[in-house]
Design a protein around this motif. Structure first.
Motif, mmCIF file in Angstrom:
data_model
loop_
_atom_site.group_PDB
_atom_site.id
_atom_site.type_symbol
_atom_site.label_atom_id
_atom_site.label_comp_id
_atom_site.label_asym_id
_atom_site.label_seq_id
_atom_site.Cartn_x
_atom_site.Cartn_y
_atom_site.Cartn_z
ATOM 1 N N ARG A 13 0.685 -1.408 0.393
ATOM 2 C CA ARG A 13 -0.189 -0.264 -0.037
ATOM 3 C C ARG A 13 1.225 1.331 0.018
ATOM 4 N NH1 ARG A 13 -5.567 0.949 2.118
ATOM 5 N NH2 ARG A 13 -5.572 3.727 2.694
ATOM 6 N N SER A 14 0.443 2.619 -0.957
ATOM 7 C CA SER A 14 1.223 2.874 -0.642
ATOM 8 C C SER A 14 0.817 4.329 -1.058
ATOM 9 C CB SER A 14 2.063 2.852 -2.091
ATOM 10 O OG SER A 14 2.218 3.356 -3.546
ATOM 11 N N GLU A 15 1.349 5.759 -0.489
ATOM 12 C CA GLU A 15 0.586 6.825 -0.659
ATOM 13 C C GLU A 15 1.239 7.583 -2.178
ATOM 14 O OE1 GLU A 15 -0.161 11.035 1.883
ATOM 15 O OE2 GLU A 15 -1.451 9.037 2.349
ATOM 16 N N ARG A 16 0.925 8.280 -2.733
ATOM 17 C CA ARG A 16 1.222 9.652 -3.868
ATOM 18 C C ARG A 16 0.682 10.124 -4.386
ATOM 19 N NH1 ARG A 16 1.368 4.404 -8.259
ATOM 20 N NH2 ARG A 16 2.064 2.111 -6.940
ATOM 21 N N TYR A 31 -2.958 16.742 -4.905
ATOM 22 C CA TYR A 31 -3.881 15.241 -5.473
ATOM 23 C C TYR A 31 -3.184 14.263 -4.779
ATOM 24 C CZ TYR A 31 -6.520 11.546 -7.388
ATOM 25 O OH TYR A 31 -6.975 10.118 -7.311
ATOM 26 N N THR A 32 -4.163 13.765 -4.124
ATOM 27 C CA THR A 32 -3.135 12.358 -2.748
ATOM 28 C C THR A 32 -3.811 11.378 -3.459
ATOM 29 O OG1 THR A 32 -1.865 14.233 -1.763
ATOM 30 C CG2 THR A 32 -1.782 11.581 -0.679
ATOM 31 N N GLU A 33 -3.451 10.410 -3.060
ATOM 32 C CA GLU A 33 -4.213 9.224 -4.059
ATOM 33 C C GLU A 33 -3.719 7.793 -2.735
ATOM 34 O OE1 GLU A 33 -4.781 7.855 -7.626
ATOM 35 O OE2 GLU A 33 -2.007 7.313 -7.414
ATOM 36 N N ASP A 65 -7.147 4.971 -5.162
ATOM 37 C CA ASP A 65 -8.787 5.441 -4.516
ATOM 38 C C ASP A 65 -7.515 7.107 -3.903
ATOM 39 O OD1 ASP A 65 -10.493 6.578 -3.983
ATOM 40 O OD2 ASP A 65 -10.795 5.604 -1.824
ATOM 41 N N GLU A 66 -8.818 8.194 -4.557
ATOM 42 C CA GLU A 66 -8.402 9.292 -3.573
ATOM 43 C C GLU A 66 -8.308 9.670 -2.337
ATOM 44 O OE1 GLU A 66 -9.257 14.058 -4.924
ATOM 45 O OE2 GLU A 66 -10.301 12.655 -5.792
ATOM 46 N N GLN A 71 -9.507 15.695 -0.318
ATOM 47 C CA GLN A 71 -10.729 15.645 -1.280
ATOM 48 C C GLN A 71 -11.620 16.674 -0.634
ATOM 49 O OE1 GLN A 71 -12.917 11.966 -2.143
ATOM 50 N NE2 GLN A 71 -13.541 12.199 -4.012
ATOM 51 N N LYS A 72 -11.881 16.371 -0.031
ATOM 52 C CA LYS A 72 -12.472 17.527 1.404
ATOM 53 C C LYS A 72 -12.369 18.607 1.131
ATOM 54 C CE LYS A 72 -15.325 14.495 4.367
ATOM 55 N NZ LYS A 72 -14.715 13.591 5.645
ATOM 56 N N ARG A 73 -11.137 19.093 0.941
ATOM 57 C CA ARG A 73 -10.844 20.455 1.205
ATOM 58 C C ARG A 73 -9.939 21.294 -0.348
ATOM 59 N NH1 ARG A 73 -4.388 20.060 2.381
ATOM 60 N NH2 ARG A 73 -3.941 20.899 0.557
ATOM 61 N N TYR A 74 -10.991 20.415 -1.440
ATOM 62 C CA TYR A 74 -10.431 21.165 -2.405
ATOM 63 C C TYR A 74 -11.757 20.744 -3.853
ATOM 64 C CZ TYR A 74 -8.031 16.767 -4.114
ATOM 65 O OH TYR A 74 -7.042 16.054 -3.772
ATOM 66 N N ALA A 75 -12.984 19.949 -2.586
ATOM 67 C CA ALA A 75 -14.357 19.800 -3.209
ATOM 68 C C ALA A 75 -14.404 20.759 -4.829
ATOM 69 C CB ALA A 75 -15.474 19.218 -2.650
ATOM 70 N N GLY A 76 -15.270 20.929 -5.509
ATOM 71 C CA GLY A 76 -15.092 21.598 -6.901
ATOM 72 C C GLY A 76 -14.197 21.785 -7.258
#
Length: 186
Positions: A13-16, A31-33, A65-66, A71-76
């Protein structure tokens, strides 16, 4: 044949993070996934314990998956390119030569040349449909071996076609785990 072939399993499992790829109200956000991965590999030269020709085939799956917090910080917001979220089932083949040795006390491979060509077909199952070819060549030279100093020269070139996603665009930081700039021309 069993003495020649090696078998490996990779689970991780990694975070990119893709820097400043989302715009919202004049601001740019990363963008972090997370990527969950599992793969089975069979071939020759998987472990890098001797100088040899390398060849292997891989069957794998990745789940992209994001992160909820980002995702909440830059919704829209507007993405530089559409990020891929979903399952990537792939097959991969590789052929090359690795003349570098990984000693048990090394943090990196030692003196020598490494050349590897890979072809990956995404779309065996899952949501992503893309073909990618990547060539990687490098030379490692131990400048001051007793002090662990090395000079590493390395480069990559690649091509892809199929689904155009944020993860397939040119990025500084390179092929995952190699720390190099990379780009694909499709």
């Amino acid at each position: 044949l069993a003495e020649v072939l090696e078998f490996g399993v990779r689970v991780g499992r990694s975070e990119r993070t893709f820097g400043e790829t989302v715009r919202l109200g004049g601001d740019r956000f990363d963008y972090t996934e997370t990527v969950n991965e599992g793969a089975v590999r069979i071939g020759r030269g998987l472990f890098g314990l001797e100088r040899q020709f390398v060849g292997y085939a891989t069957l794998g799956v990745e789940e992209h998956d994001e992160l909820d917090r980002t995702q909440k910080r830059y919704a829209g917001g507007t993405y530089a390119a559409t990020p891929f979220r979903g399952t990537d089932g792939y097959v991969e083949a590789a052929l090359g030569y690795d003349g570098r040795i990984a000693y048990p006390t090394s943090y990196s491979r030692e003196d020598g040349l490494g050349v590897l060509a890979t072809f990956r077909h995404s779309g065996v199952f899952g949501d992503l449909h893309r073909n990618t070819a990547l060539g990687d060549a490098g030379y490692t030279w131990s400048l001051l071996p007793r002090q662990g100093h090395q000079v590493v020269m390395r480069g990559q070139v690649g091509w892809s076609d199929g689904d155009d996603t944020l993860q397939s665009n040119f990025s500084i930081g390179g092929g995952l785990s190699t720390g190099l700039p990379r780009g694909y021309f499709g």
